[in-house]
Scaffold this motif. Sequence first.
Motif, mmCIF file in Angstrom:
data_model
loop_
_atom_site.group_PDB
_atom_site.id
_atom_site.type_symbol
_atom_site.label_atom_id
_atom_site.label_comp_id
_atom_site.label_asym_id
_atom_site.label_seq_id
_atom_site.Cartn_x
_atom_site.Cartn_y
_atom_site.Cartn_z
ATOM 1 N N ASP A 181 0.828 -1.204 0.000
ATOM 2 C CA ASP A 181 0.000 0.000 0.000
ATOM 3 C C ASP A 181 0.863 1.256 0.000
ATOM 4 O OD1 ASP A 181 -2.305 -1.461 -0.046
ATOM 5 O OD2 ASP A 181 -2.775 -1.216 2.083
ATOM 6 N N ARG A 182 1.939 1.250 0.821
ATOM 7 C CA ARG A 182 2.827 2.412 0.875
ATOM 8 C C ARG A 182 3.519 2.634 -0.459
ATOM 9 N NH1 ARG A 182 5.227 4.212 5.273
ATOM 10 N NH2 ARG A 182 5.614 6.012 3.903
ATOM 11 N N LEU A 183 4.053 1.568 -1.026
ATOM 12 C CA LEU A 183 4.776 1.696 -2.297
ATOM 13 C C LEU A 183 3.843 2.146 -3.417
ATOM 14 C CD1 LEU A 183 7.001 -1.504 -2.092
ATOM 15 C CD2 LEU A 183 7.758 0.859 -1.819
ATOM 16 N N TYR A 184 2.646 1.621 -3.424
ATOM 17 C CA TYR A 184 1.666 2.009 -4.444
ATOM 18 C C TYR A 184 1.330 3.495 -4.327
ATOM 19 C CZ TYR A 184 -2.729 2.096 -7.088
ATOM 20 O OH TYR A 184 -3.729 2.390 -7.984
ATOM 21 N N ASP A 185 1.073 3.958 -3.117
ATOM 22 C CA ASP A 185 0.717 5.364 -2.925
ATOM 23 C C ASP A 185 1.877 6.282 -3.303
ATOM 24 O OD1 ASP A 185 -1.792 4.642 -2.049
ATOM 25 O OD2 ASP A 185 -1.302 4.816 0.083
ATOM 26 N N LEU A 186 3.101 5.883 -2.968
ATOM 27 C CA LEU A 186 4.266 6.702 -3.305
ATOM 28 C C LEU A 186 4.500 6.770 -4.806
ATOM 29 C CD1 LEU A 186 6.688 5.529 -0.471
ATOM 30 C CD2 LEU A 186 5.718 7.822 -0.719
ATOM 31 N N ALA A 187 4.034 5.766 -5.531
ATOM 32 C CA ALA A 187 4.178 5.758 -6.992
ATOM 33 C C ALA A 187 3.228 6.743 -7.664
ATOM 34 C CB ALA A 187 3.930 4.354 -7.536
ATOM 35 N N THR A 188 2.223 7.212 -6.968
ATOM 36 C CA THR A 188 1.214 8.155 -7.474
ATOM 37 C C THR A 188 0.654 7.738 -8.841
ATOM 38 O OG1 THR A 188 2.873 9.667 -8.451
ATOM 39 C CG2 THR A 188 2.195 10.082 -6.166
ATOM 40 N N PRO A 189 0.153 6.519 -8.963
ATOM 41 C CA PRO A 189 -0.326 6.068 -10.277
ATOM 42 C C PRO A 189 -1.663 6.688 -10.656
ATOM 43 C CG PRO A 189 -0.779 4.397 -8.628
ATOM 44 C CD PRO A 189 0.006 5.477 -7.934
ATOM 45 N N ARG A 190 -1.924 6.706 -11.964
ATOM 46 C CA ARG A 190 -3.211 7.085 -12.510
ATOM 47 C C ARG A 190 -3.888 5.836 -13.077
ATOM 48 N NH1 ARG A 190 -2.136 12.948 -15.517
ATOM 49 N NH2 ARG A 190 -1.222 13.987 -13.681
ATOM 50 N N PRO A 191 -5.191 5.891 -13.310
ATOM 51 C CA PRO A 191 -5.916 4.676 -13.728
ATOM 52 C C PRO A 191 -5.358 4.020 -14.983
ATOM 53 C CG PRO A 191 -7.471 6.361 -13.037
ATOM 54 C CD PRO A 191 -6.124 7.020 -13.044
ATOM 55 N N GLN A 192 -4.805 4.797 -15.912
ATOM 56 C CA GLN A 192 -4.332 4.227 -17.170
ATOM 57 C C GLN A 192 -2.918 3.664 -17.074
ATOM 58 O OE1 GLN A 192 -4.675 7.438 -16.408
ATOM 59 N NE2 GLN A 192 -3.640 8.831 -17.838
ATOM 60 N N ASP A 193 -2.309 3.716 -15.903
ATOM 61 C CA ASP A 193 -0.934 3.271 -15.746
ATOM 62 C C ASP A 193 -0.825 1.743 -15.718
ATOM 63 O OD1 ASP A 193 -0.349 5.933 -15.616
ATOM 64 O OD2 ASP A 193 0.372 5.913 -13.545
ATOM 65 N N LEU A 194 0.356 1.266 -16.085
ATOM 66 C CA LEU A 194 0.689 -0.154 -16.163
ATOM 67 C C LEU A 194 1.785 -0.465 -15.152
ATOM 68 C CD1 LEU A 194 0.973 -2.966 -17.763
ATOM 69 C CD2 LEU A 194 2.588 -1.734 -19.221
ATOM 70 N N PHE A 195 1.778 -1.666 -14.612
ATOM 71 C CA PHE A 195 2.818 -2.083 -13.674
ATOM 72 C C PHE A 195 3.565 -3.294 -14.214
ATOM 73 C CE2 PHE A 195 0.395 0.681 -11.082
ATOM 74 C CZ PHE A 195 1.198 1.086 -10.021
ATOM 75 N N VAL A 196 4.891 -3.260 -14.017
ATOM 76 C CA VAL A 196 5.756 -4.398 -14.315
ATOM 77 C C VAL A 196 6.399 -4.804 -12.997
ATOM 78 C CG1 VAL A 196 7.710 -5.266 -15.648
ATOM 79 C CG2 VAL A 196 6.240 -3.470 -16.612
ATOM 80 N N VAL A 197 6.135 -6.022 -12.543
ATOM 81 C CA VAL A 197 6.697 -6.502 -11.286
ATOM 82 C C VAL A 197 7.666 -7.636 -11.608
ATOM 83 C CG1 VAL A 197 6.214 -7.502 -9.029
ATOM 84 C CG2 VAL A 197 4.668 -5.783 -9.978
ATOM 85 N N ILE A 198 8.866 -7.535 -11.055
ATOM 86 C CA ILE A 198 9.968 -8.416 -11.421
ATOM 87 C C ILE A 198 10.453 -9.157 -10.186
ATOM 88 C CG2 ILE A 198 12.266 -8.507 -12.463
ATOM 89 C CD1 ILE A 198 11.316 -5.425 -13.352
ATOM 90 N N SER A 199 10.477 -10.476 -10.269
ATOM 91 C CA SER A 199 10.968 -11.291 -9.157
ATOM 92 C C SER A 199 11.300 -12.674 -9.668
ATOM 93 C CB SER A 199 9.920 -11.390 -8.048
ATOM 94 O OG SER A 199 10.289 -12.352 -7.080
ATOM 95 N N ASN A 200 12.522 -13.128 -9.412
ATOM 96 C CA ASN A 200 12.904 -14.462 -9.851
ATOM 97 C C ASN A 200 12.016 -15.526 -9.215
ATOM 98 O OD1 ASN A 200 14.968 -14.829 -11.788
ATOM 99 N ND2 ASN A 200 16.063 -16.161 -10.374
#
Length: 254
Positions: free
Chosen positions: A104-123
């Motif tokens: 929740d903290r990381l998401y809020d700090l990213a200040t995304p807008r509805p049209q934004d895309l996320f790429v999450v990377i983890s082996n």
Amino acid sequence: MPQTALGAELFVDVARQAVERVVAGNKDAVGVAARLFADCVAADGVIHAFGTGHSQAAALEVAGRAGGLVPTSRIALADLVLRGGEDPSVLADPLLERSPGLADRLYDLATPRPQDLFVVISNSGVNNSVVELALKVTGAGHPLVALTSLEHTHAVPALHASGKRLADLADAVLDNGAPTGDAVLPLPGGGALCGVSTLTSSLLVQMVVAEAVALLLAEGHEPPVYVSANIPGGHERNAVLEARYAGRLHRGGH
């Protein structure tokens, strides 16, 4: 002792085979991810990349590099301190990425807008911060691209209370082809040497960007792409492009 020629040659051979497998095995996934990237850029969205540990290298391939897309933003655990006001000691925890409650903290700090895309990377694709962020962004309606090792993620237990892995939640899953544990050269006394995921993950990111830009051009858009800031006029040109996304581009704490 210095690395022998045989050792280097062996790694290059194994890495080349891994690259060939990744290219062949991800053709469909690259197409799906590229479509998501292109749609995001065309909709004036920003692509947010998150990885911890060495997965941060792939996030840096997505966000803010020469030859890459301008509307990109990097999420990092350091954001909690540099932009979120946490005490720096929080970053000393070697298991921070496994801690629940960060998404929740990381998401809020990213200040995304509805049209934004996320790429999450983890082996491994199983740590709490990774899965929680994936659940957070998909629950908020954002498309999600996962970059992970399918072999590794299916070889280890799911750690999140939901029982989900990163790959279970994404709209597109890019498989970096790394073995469980990442390293590819077995050592005589046990263990292994030389991780391969950085090579293959960087390759996949660049494949997606290349395909996304091809789509944008074919559809009549002018792709906003960085040039090197270390060539004459590069910084100024990039600043003009970045101004369109003022306040939306974060680069791991900055």
